[in-house]
Design an enzyme around this catalytic site. Structure first.
Site, PDB file in Angstrom:
ATOM      1  N   ASP A 171       0.784  -1.245  -0.022  1.00 43.00           N
ATOM      2  CA  ASP A 171       0.116   0.011  -0.076  1.00 43.00           C
ATOM      3  C   ASP A 171       0.799   1.337   0.090  1.00 43.00           C
ATOM      4  O   ASP A 171       2.048   1.250   0.726  1.00 43.00           O
ATOM      5  CB  ASP A 171      -0.878   0.154   1.202  1.00 43.00           C
TER       6      ASP A 171
ATOM      7  N   LYS B  51     -11.231   4.521  -9.628  1.00 45.49           N
ATOM      8  CA  LYS B  51     -10.017   3.815  -9.684  1.00 45.49           C
ATOM      9  C   LYS B  51      -9.606   3.383 -11.086  1.00 45.49           C
ATOM     10  O   LYS B  51     -10.673   3.377 -11.764  1.00 45.49           O
ATOM     11  CB  LYS B  51     -10.180   2.730  -8.629  1.00 45.49           C
TER      12      LYS B  51
END
Length: 646
Positions: free
Chosen positions: A386, A472
């Site tokens: 991440d 996204k």
């Protein structure tokens, strides 16, 4: 006359009540032979459906996803008819098309259906198909529909019909068979030339374990026998590449019932492989200006209520952790982003400090249903690669493009060359699923589409696939077997900075909100490694593979020289091991091939005398004799071939 608009924008006029098949014939006889389904004004129709108004028409062949859906849904009808020949008292429920094929859920009562019954059902299926029976839709009143299924004593169909309204109930007929159905069929059964029942399983009615358990019969069908043959060969190859099988054989990971379902245990070789993947990405991130952070595995419930994750995912989370303090609750971390927002909040920033790029290999936990767990691809604890970038609106475009470059570098270095991109936006008919205002959503969606266009990505726009806090860009990668996997994601988020009151001081000396980019090139380490295992069949790129070289002395006499070679390789940071077992060289070579070790070094009298090594390559055989220095240089050069430049 009616006007029909085709996908290329052309408009043709046809007589009222013309059918999609009439339109196909007007284009070409070849298309008419292959068209099997259609969509008119965004509604699935049959090729024989009369068109009574102007509209947009899409014609589908078996090569189209929607064409396959119609083909396989029609096949489910034929399967049900075939099963009733042998189980006349069976009660039918539903039979949808799925990603690969179809299934039909059936209540067999006291009877059973097993693999020994597959052949007779397949034969009956093909006999029905050869009859070229047309699929015909007809409207039925609710009263008549209920009467039919009450006569058949079928509580499942009755339950379905009771939730429908008059005017919305249709039956599909073919041959002597009738079924409750919304539509979407091929012209006739004769188009189905090959079928295979894949397996049977138990399934609760409507997925509720409180309901009756049914028998689910899975099948797949094709318009050509060769397609079925090729598909079955692909299935066999997929079994060989199954990451669960390879993970065990290569000693990468395992699971333990005592530890818990969906919680993988990484064995030494697997942990080392993960470490190399992490180091590979960390090196690229360092060049790109990322800073590593670390956050806890738990967080207060209020943290996830602030972010919105608790509202959206609370039901799928593990139960909260209570502390001795009254009314204090923690959750296992389901996402890293709320924690990174608080990392950003540690101190104030000005526009001159941005962008800030915080990265973490953070482990998160989500309670997946036990029936949905699958090896490493669906687990309850997984590690995300991440990172969250906090930038000004003016920096957003370039930062987003930089992340695209990083994702492409990762894919290139790991052999994923065949991929498409998907821009996932809101479902405009279901806006309550999302947080934030319309204006910021539009800004975020436009930013992603603009960046993807400028980078020349081959992308599609998928409505309704956005995260709850922002749109996204997902990367859909095809593996060596042609299967599509979602790997790598980049998201634009205007909402979490607002919810966490993130600010920076602008050039105007006023406080402004940063824009947040979420990104994970791997997605999750577990899922990425699973896909990589199946894509490469365990033959990892040389820079990544657990063991690069194995030394195979042909007898104990040459062990000392072998140890010297081993030391030289290890000093050159080449991962090597020595096989000292009292086995014949042929057996050692076979075992090394099964273990997928890229290079085998054979050492005997000649090699010891000349200070050389004889080398075999996995899957290829002998590649020659090298000095130790030459072999080291050769391995280093081979490593470089599989690593892209970033």
């Amino acid at each position: 006359m009616i006007k029909v608009t085709l996908p290329d924008g052309s408009i043709k006029e046809f007589a009222t009540n013309s059918t999609p098949m009439d339109v196909a014939k007007s284009i070409s006889e070849g298309l008419a032979r292959n068209v099997i389904s259609a969509n008119f004004n965004e509604k699935t129709v049959e090729t024989s459906t009369p068109l009574t108004s102007d509209g947009t028409l899409i014609l589908y062949t078996f090569d189209d996803v929607n064409g396959k859906k119609a083909f396989w849904h029609s096949s489910a009808h034929v399967l049900a008819e075939a099963i009733l020949q042998f189980y006349p008292n069976a009660k039918l429920t539903i039979g949808p098309a799925i990603e690969s094929g179809f299934y039909y859920d059936i209540d067999l009562g006291e009877e059973t259906l097993s693999e020994k019954d597959f052949k007779k059902i397949e034969d009956a299926f093909l006999e029905i198909a050869r009859g070229k029976h047309e699929f015909k839709m007809r409207e039925v009143s609710k009263a008549d529909a209920l009467a039919l299924y009450r006569k058949e004593n079928n509580p499942y169909k009755i339950e379905l019909i009771e939730n429908l309204t008059n005017g919305d109930i249709t039956f599909c007929d073919h041959n002597t068979f009738t079924d409750l159905c919304r539509g979407g069929h091929i012209p006739n059964t004769g188009l189905i030339k090959a079928v295979k029942i894949m397996n049977v399983a138990g399934a609760y009615w409507r997925g509720d374990e409180k309901n009756n358990q049914l028998t689910r019969v899975y099948g797949i069908s094709f318009p050509k026998q060769k397609m079925l043959t090729d598909y079955l060969e692909l299935i066999e190859e997929a079994k060989k590449r199954d990451h669960r099988k390879l993970g065990k054989e290569l000693e990468l990971f395992t699971f333990s019932q005592k530890v818990g379902a969906g919680l993988p245990l990484w064995l030494p070789k697997g942990a080392a492989l993960r470490g190399r993947l992490e180091n590979f990405l960390k090196a690229a991130q360092k060049k790109a200006g990322y800073e590593m952070v670390m956050t806890p595995h738990i967080g207060q419930k209020e943290l996830y209520m602030t972010s919105g994750h608790y509202e959206k995912y609370g039901a799928d989370s593990f139960q909260s952790i209570k502390t001795p303090k009254m009314d204090e609750e923690f959750l296992l971390k389901p996402m890293n982003c709320p924690h990174h927002c608080e990392v950003y909040n540690f101190k104030p920033y000005s526009y001159k400090d941005l962008p800030k790029r915080f990265a973490e290999f953070g482990t998160v936990y989500r309670y997946e249903q036990s029936g949905e767990l699958h090896g490493l691809t669906r687990v309850r604890g997984f590690t995300q690669d991440d990172a969250h970038i906090f930038c000004t609106p003016e920096q957003l475009d370039q930062e987003f493009k930089n992340v695209i470059d990083l994702v492409l570098y990762v894919f290139g270095s790991l052999g994923f060359e065949n991929f498409t991109a998907q821009v996932s936006v809101r479902d405009m008919q279901n806006l309550e699923k999302y947080i934030g205002d319309v204006e910021t959503w539009e800004l975020a969606e436009k930013a992603i589409i603009s960046a993807a266009t400028d980078k020349g990505l081959n992308f599609v726009i998928e409505e309704g696939e956005a995260a709850f806090y922002g749109p996204k860009l997902d990367f859909m990668v095809k593996d060596a077997l042609g299967r599509s996997w979602q790997l790598g994601t980049i998201q634009v988020d205007y909402n979490l900075p607002k919810r966490f009151d993130l600010t920076y001081k602008g050039a105007d000396d006023k406080l402004h909100r940063p824009v947040m980019i979420h990104r994970a090139p791997f997605g999750s380490m577990e899922r990425f490694i699973a896909v990589l295992l199946e894509h490469t069949a365990g033959n990892f790129p040389l820079w990544l593979t657990p063991d690069q070289v194995i030394l195979l002395p042909i007898s104990e006499k040459y062990q000392k020289y072998s140890e010297k070679v081993l030391e030289s390789l290890e000093n050159s940071e080449i991962r090597a091991l020595l096989d000292t077992r009292n086995e014949k060289t042929g057996r050692k070579i076979r075992d090394a091939e099964v273990s997928k070790i890229p290079f085998m070094v054979i050492i005997g009298e000649k090699e010891e005398e000349t200070g050389t090594v004889s080398v075999r390559k996995h899957g290829e055989g002998d590649i020659g004799t090298f000095t130790i220095e030459e072999f080291v240089a050769f391995i280093k050069k081979e490593e470089e071939k599989t690593l892209k430049t970033f």
